[in-house]
Design an enzyme around this catalytic site. Sequence first.
Site, PDB file in Angstrom:
ATOM      1  N   GLY A 260       0.784  -1.231   0.000  1.00  0.00           N
ATOM      2  CA  GLY A 260       0.000   0.000   0.000  1.00  0.00           C
ATOM      3  C   GLY A 260       0.812   1.274   0.000  1.00  0.00           C
ATOM      4  N   GLU A 294       4.388  -6.430   1.207  1.00  0.00           N
ATOM      5  CA  GLU A 294       3.743  -6.775  -0.065  1.00  0.00           C
ATOM      6  C   GLU A 294       3.536  -5.544  -0.939  1.00  0.00           C
ATOM      7  OE1 GLU A 294      -0.044  -7.986   1.490  1.00  0.00           O
ATOM      8  OE2 GLU A 294       0.666  -9.907   2.226  1.00  0.00           O
ATOM      9  N   GLY A 296       3.184  -3.244  -4.211  1.00  0.00           N
ATOM     10  CA  GLY A 296       2.887  -3.376  -5.642  1.00  0.00           C
ATOM     11  C   GLY A 296       3.144  -2.050  -6.336  1.00  0.00           C
ATOM     12  N   CYS A 367     -16.846   5.454 -25.971  1.00  0.00           N
ATOM     13  CA  CYS A 367     -18.182   6.039 -25.819  1.00  0.00           C
ATOM     14  C   CYS A 367     -18.692   5.898 -24.393  1.00  0.00           C
ATOM     15  CB  CYS A 367     -19.133   5.402 -26.816  1.00  0.00           C
ATOM     16  SG  CYS A 367     -18.590   5.706 -28.494  1.00  0.00           S
TER      17      CYS A 367
HETATM   18  C1  LIG Z   1      -3.230  -5.122  -3.667  1.00  0.00           C
HETATM   19  C2  LIG Z   1      -2.555  -5.726  -2.521  1.00  0.00           C
HETATM   20  C3  LIG Z   1      -1.258  -5.344  -2.184  1.00  0.00           C
HETATM   21  C4  LIG Z   1      -0.500  -4.282  -2.917  1.00  0.00           C
HETATM   22  O1  LIG Z   1      -1.020  -3.010  -2.786  1.00  0.00           O
HETATM   23  P1  LIG Z   1      -0.189  -1.777  -3.368  1.00  0.00           P
HETATM   24  O2  LIG Z   1      -0.998  -0.598  -3.014  1.00  0.00           O
HETATM   25  O3  LIG Z   1      -0.091  -1.966  -4.838  1.00  0.00           O
HETATM   26  O4  LIG Z   1       1.147  -1.792  -2.713  1.00  0.00           O
HETATM   27  C5  LIG Z   1      -0.651  -5.983  -1.116  1.00  0.00           C
HETATM   28  N1  LIG Z   1      -1.284  -6.942  -0.413  1.00  0.00           N
HETATM   29  C6  LIG Z   1      -2.533  -7.330  -0.697  1.00  0.00           C
HETATM   30  C7  LIG Z   1      -3.174  -8.376   0.111  1.00  0.00           C
HETATM   31  C8  LIG Z   1      -3.217  -6.732  -1.762  1.00  0.00           C
HETATM   32  O5  LIG Z   1      -4.455  -7.115  -2.053  1.00  0.00           O
END
Ligand SMILES: *Cc1c(COP(=O)(O)O)cnc(C)c1O
Length: 446
Positions: A260, A294, A296, A367
């Site tokens: 996150g 985690e 992303g 559209c």
């Molecule tokens: C989507 C997600 C992430 C990554 O979130 P980011 O905002 O992209 O870092 C990590 N853990 C879980 C469980 C997620 O669903």
Amino acid sequence: MSSPIQSLPPSLQTLLQHHPDFTINAKEGLYFGQTSLKAIAQEYGSPTWVMNADILKSRYQKLDQAFKAEQLDVSIHYAMKANGHLAILDLLAREGAGADIVSGGELKRALKAGIHPSKICFSGVGKTEDELRLAIETQIAQINVESREELHLLSKIAQSMGKNAAICLRINPDVDAKTHHKITTGLAENKFGIAYKQAIEVYKEAYELPNITPLGFDVHIGSQISSTDPYRQAFVKMVDLINEARNQGLEVSTLDCGGGFGISYHDEQEASPSAIAALMKEVLAPLDLKLGIEPGRWLVGPSGVLIGKVVMHKSNGSDVAPFIIIDAAMNDLVRPAMYDAWHGILPINPEIYRRPYQSLNIDGPVCESSDIFARDRLLPNLQPGDFVAILDAGAYGSVMSSTYNARPMAAQIMTSGNQSAIIQPRQTIEDLWKDEIIPSWYPKNS
Ligand SMILES: *Cc1c(COP(=O)(O)O)cnc(C)c1O
């Protein structure tokens, strides 16, 4: 040669200050790291995704080094739903990343990219029996269990296979991540995780159930979080929980701290890896846990752009800013339509920067009224044929694409230094219907 950046309006100067990987060269136009976007646009056309491998690699290393500087051993599990392209997984795997997955498809994709099962965590509220079986069979590092129901199902499946499933319980800490409501996951009202109040009870159950190896807990409170405050709140609650579990004689070896981490789309502060590392050191290090994260978006978001070309300059009367219609659309990048997301937009060709500035609307051709990339954005007067870059498109971009309006999937390019390569060819129109079948019994006119 003087750079036209001196004459940029304050809004674009602010955007560039928050996007240090972009430079505007008076002769060659917009650079993304060492990549000339003009050269890429000319060679590959548009709409085209560009992923800069050098930037991605340096972001991963910056994150990794922030933990090393605090002498914290943190496993980085890349949340591959942000962008699961094999070339990206391959690059991150070489850097040492594991994967956080949310489906059986992502599990197979991670394995295909050479990520070892011992570096894979599986999150998600609706894992199917087949997906759980695959995860047990593969012996991945950890399944993040999101409900009591899932825990019991997992135990049953593991028993029937004669294998053990290593688990963390995903806890919903009821903390407000102070982000967009569609990407908040850690409030009691969200569907994710096990209620904080039930955590100990369910963890005890995990101990008693056959073929389950409880490792600890997982907490992921949302996405695009720029301050450390929500993390502090969540971690402090997790510390209480872990102490309570240990007091009751339950072993806790692992805490997965989620992802996150926010990036700067506009003028927000990007989440700071060193601030997160310092927070984890302060709050979590005393518990002697195996820590994981985690991330992303933070890794891939700023590492990618989407190139579009202006197809139409449309004036709808004097009191509305002109509509600049580009050939990229919501089917390519859905974030503005789905989350009202703000993305920086920069012209690519150098000569554009010498034109007068005006307020513009930038729209896609689909559209739908929500097919909007920018409202009342101060930019040089854009004309048909001009290329623009939509910034921070590397996360939740190409992976969310569709072929709505019979628009083929855009090409994907990866660059490093002055090299570039197609990592996904532009889809052909014929590809769109190659798997479509008209049933033989379909009533025909006789
Ligand atoms: C989507 C997600 C992430 C990554 O979130 P980011 O905002 O992209 O870092 C990590 N853990 C879980 C469980 C997620 O669903």
